[in-house]
Design an enzyme around this catalytic site. Structure first.
Site, mmCIF file in Angstrom:
data_model
loop_
_atom_site.group_PDB
_atom_site.id
_atom_site.type_symbol
_atom_site.label_atom_id
_atom_site.label_comp_id
_atom_site.label_asym_id
_atom_site.label_seq_id
_atom_site.Cartn_x
_atom_site.Cartn_y
_atom_site.Cartn_z
ATOM 1 N N GLU A 328 0.833 -1.200 0.000
ATOM 2 C CA GLU A 328 0.000 0.000 0.000
ATOM 3 C C GLU A 328 0.872 1.255 0.000
ATOM 4 O OE1 GLU A 328 -4.127 -1.190 2.367
ATOM 5 O OE2 GLU A 328 -2.634 0.068 3.358
ATOM 6 N N CYS A 329 0.594 2.162 -0.903
ATOM 7 C CA CYS A 329 1.153 3.518 -0.914
ATOM 8 C C CYS A 329 2.680 3.498 -0.798
ATOM 9 C CB CYS A 329 0.511 4.343 0.201
ATOM 10 S SG CYS A 329 0.665 6.128 -0.043
ATOM 11 N N GLY A 330 3.230 3.726 0.385
ATOM 12 C CA GLY A 330 4.680 3.678 0.553
ATOM 13 C C GLY A 330 5.258 2.343 0.141
ATOM 14 N N THR A 427 -0.742 -0.606 -4.620
ATOM 15 C CA THR A 427 -1.780 0.395 -4.820
ATOM 16 C C THR A 427 -1.616 1.554 -3.864
ATOM 17 O OG1 THR A 427 -4.175 0.788 -4.654
ATOM 18 C CG2 THR A 427 -3.248 -0.966 -3.293
#
Length: 456
Positions: A328-330, A427
Site C-alpha cells: 500500500e502507498c509507501g 496500490t
C-alpha cells in the site's frame, strides 16, 4: 463496557490532539484506557499507543459502516477503565454537507457524550455564543462539557467558565495554558510520526502533569456514562480450524501505516504476523508465505532503503518465487524502480514494478475512494468493490504495468490504480481488513496455496 466519551474540536488546530493525548495519558495512570481515533489516521493512533501503552483503533464510518464501527468500539472498550475517542477536524466536518462520517456522526452512533475543545485565545463572553452554536446545532448530539485551550491566565479561565455556566448551563472542565514546549512538530501528512520523535517521555510527562493540574478529571469521569446492554459478537471474522500461515509485515520508521483492527483481523483469520524492517534487516523473515508492505514515509528514508541491497534482493526473490505480496502507498513506492525526492535525486528501489515514484509539493487524490476490481488480485476476485482512502504526496510516472482497479472518488472522477504483476498487488488505496474481512480471507488463501506449492 467502559465509560466513554469523545474529545472533539471546533475546528482543525483547536488543540484536540494535544488534549486527547494528555487526558489519555493521565487516565492511564488510573487504569487501562481504550483509545480510538475517528477517521483514517495512522499517526495519531501511534501517539495514542505511546501514551496509553495499549493499541488504538480507528473508527471509520465510510469504510466500516455504522454497525461494524459500533461493534469495534464496544469490543475494545470491554473491561477498560475508560474509553477516549479523539475526533477528526471540526465536530461537524464530514464527507459532505450533511456531516456524514463526522465526529458528531460517530458520537451519535456510539451514544457517547462529547467534550468540546475550544481555542479560547482572545475570547471573553463570545465563548458562549460560539459554544451555543456547537451545542444546539444538532439536538441528537450530547455536548456535556468544554475544555478551553490557549487560555491566558487563571482569571481568564474563570471568566470564561462563568460565561458558559450562566449563559448555557454548561460546565467548563478545565483549561490548558499556552505552552510552546507542548506542541508536536509537523510535516507533510500531519504530525511527525512517533517513530521519529526523541525525548517524548519527558514532553508527555510534562503534558500529563499540566492536565492533572488544570483539568478536573474526576468531574470528567463523573459526567460520562456506560451502557452494559450493548453486546456484539466478534466471531464473525474468525476462521477456526484453519491452518495458520506466516505473513511478513514491514514495520519500522519507513513503513508503519497499519490499522490495528486490520492486523488483528488477519490474525483472527489465521495469519501469524512476523514483523521485519526493510531499513535494518538483511533478509525477509524465514518461513513466511506472504508479504505485506504498508504505507509510511519511504521518501524520508529513501537513501537508507536503497542502500539495503540484501533486503531488496530478498524481496525480489520472494516475488519471483510467486509469493503473494500486498503493498500500500509507501509499499508500492518501495516496490517500484525508484523514488525521486523533491530535489530530483533518484534512489533505486526493489524494481518489482516498472514505475517510478516522484515526490510533489501537494497531496494527490486525497480522500476516500471506491475501487472496482477488474482483474483478480491477491486480495479480491474480479467484480469486487472495495472502500479505502488515499493520502500521499507522491505520484507514479513511467508506469508500464497492468492495473486491476478502477478507482472512483466521491467527486465521480475515476482513474486506474492497483498495479499487478504475478502474485503482487501495489496500490495507493489504503484498506481496512476489519471493514472487509473477505479481502483478508482471499489473501491468506493465496498464501496457503503458495505454502503448499500450488501457487507460483
Amino acid at each position: 463496557m467502559a465509560k466513554g466519551f469523545m474529545i472533539a474540536g471546533t475546528h482543525s488546530g483547536s488543540g484536540k490532539t494535544t488534549l486527547a493525548l494528555g487526558i489519555m495519558g493521565a487516565f492511564s495512570e488510573m487504569g487501562q484506557v481504550a483509545a480510538f481515533k475517528v477517521g483514517p489516521d495512522y499517526i495519531d493512533t501511534a501517539y495514542h499507543r505511546f501514551v496509553t501503552k495499549t493499541p488504538s483503533y480507528n473508527l471509520d464510518i465510510f469504510m466500516q459502516g455504522e454497525e461494524k464501527l459500533r461493534e469495534l468500539y464496544i469490543k475494545k472498550s470491554k473491561g477498560r477503565f475508560v474509553s477516549v475517542v479523539e475526533g477528526v477536524m471540526g465536530l461537524f466536518d464530514g464527507l459532505d454537507d450533511t456531516g456524514h462520517a463526522s465526529s458528531a456522526h460517530v458520537a451519535k452512533v456510539l451514544g457517547i457524550p462529547v467534550v468540546l475543545v475550544v481555542d479560547a485565545s482572545g475570547m471573553a463572553r463570545s465563548i458562549s455564543a460560539m459554544v451555543k452554536g456547537y451545542k444546539e446545532f444538532d439536538e441528537g448530539l450530547n455536548v456535556k462539557g468544554v475544555i478551553l485551550n490557549k487560555v491566558n491566565s487563571e482569571s481568564h479561565y474563570l471568566l470564561l467558565k462563568r460565561c458558559l455556566m450562566q449563559d448555557l448551563k454548561l460546565p467548563a472542565l478545565g483549561y490548558l495554558p499556552y505552552d510552546e514546549e507542548l506542541s508536536l512538530p509537523e510535516r507533510h501528512l500531519g504530525l511527525l510520526p512517533v517513530w521519529e520523535m526523541r525525548n517524548l517521555e519527558g514532553k508527555f510527562q510534562k503534558l500529563f502533569e499540566k492536565i492533572k493540574k488544570y483539568i478536573d478529571l474526576e468531574q470528567l469521569l463523573a459526567m460520562v456514562s456506560c451502557d452494559e446492554n450493548f453486546v456484539y459478537p466478534w466471531d464473525n471474522i474468525s476462521s477456526r480450524g484453519v491452518d495458520r500461515v506466516k505473513i511478513g509485515v514491514a514495520m519500522d520508521e519507513a513503513f508503519n501505516f497499519y490499522y490495528q483492527q486490520s492486523l488483528e483481523t488477519l490474525e483472527c483469520l489465521g495469519a501469524e504476523l512476523v514483523f521485519f524492517s526493510p531499513l535494518k534487516d538483511p533478509f525477509l523473515p524465514e518461513g513466511i508465505s506472504g508479504l505485506i508492505i504498508g504505507g509510511g514515509f519511504p521518501e524520508v528514508f529513501a537513501e537508507k532503503l536503497s542502500s539495503n541491497k540484501e533486503m531488496m534482493k530478498s524481496v525480489r526473490e520472494a516475488f519471483e518465487a510467486g509469493m503473494p505480496i500486498y503493498a500500500e502507498c509507501g509499499g508500492l513506492m518501495y516496490l517500484g524502480r525508484s523514488i525521486i525526492d523533491g530535489a530530483g535525486k533518484s534512489f533505486p528501489m526493489v524494481g518489482v514494478f516498472e514505475l517510478d515514484s516522484v515526490m510533489t509539493d501537494g497531496l494527490k487524490r486525497f480522500g476516500y475512494a471506491e475501487a472496482t476490481v477488474v482483474d483478480e488480485t491477491v486480495l479480491a476476485p474480479a467484480g469486487a468493490v472495495v472502500k479505502g482512502h488515499e493520502f500521499h504526496y507522491s505520484e507514479v510516472v513511467n508506469a508500464k504495468e497492468k492495473t486491476s482497479y478502477i478507482v472512483k472518488k466521491r467527486s465521480k472522477r475515476t482513474y486506474r490504480c492497483g498495479f499487478t504483476k504475478k502474485n503482487c498487488l501495489g496500490t495507493f488505496l489504503h484498506l481496512d481488513f476489519y471493514a472487509n474481512p473477505e479481502l483478508g480471507r482471499h489473501f491468506l488463501e493465496k498464501c496457503r496455496r503458495f505454502k503448499e506449492g500450488i501457487l507460483r
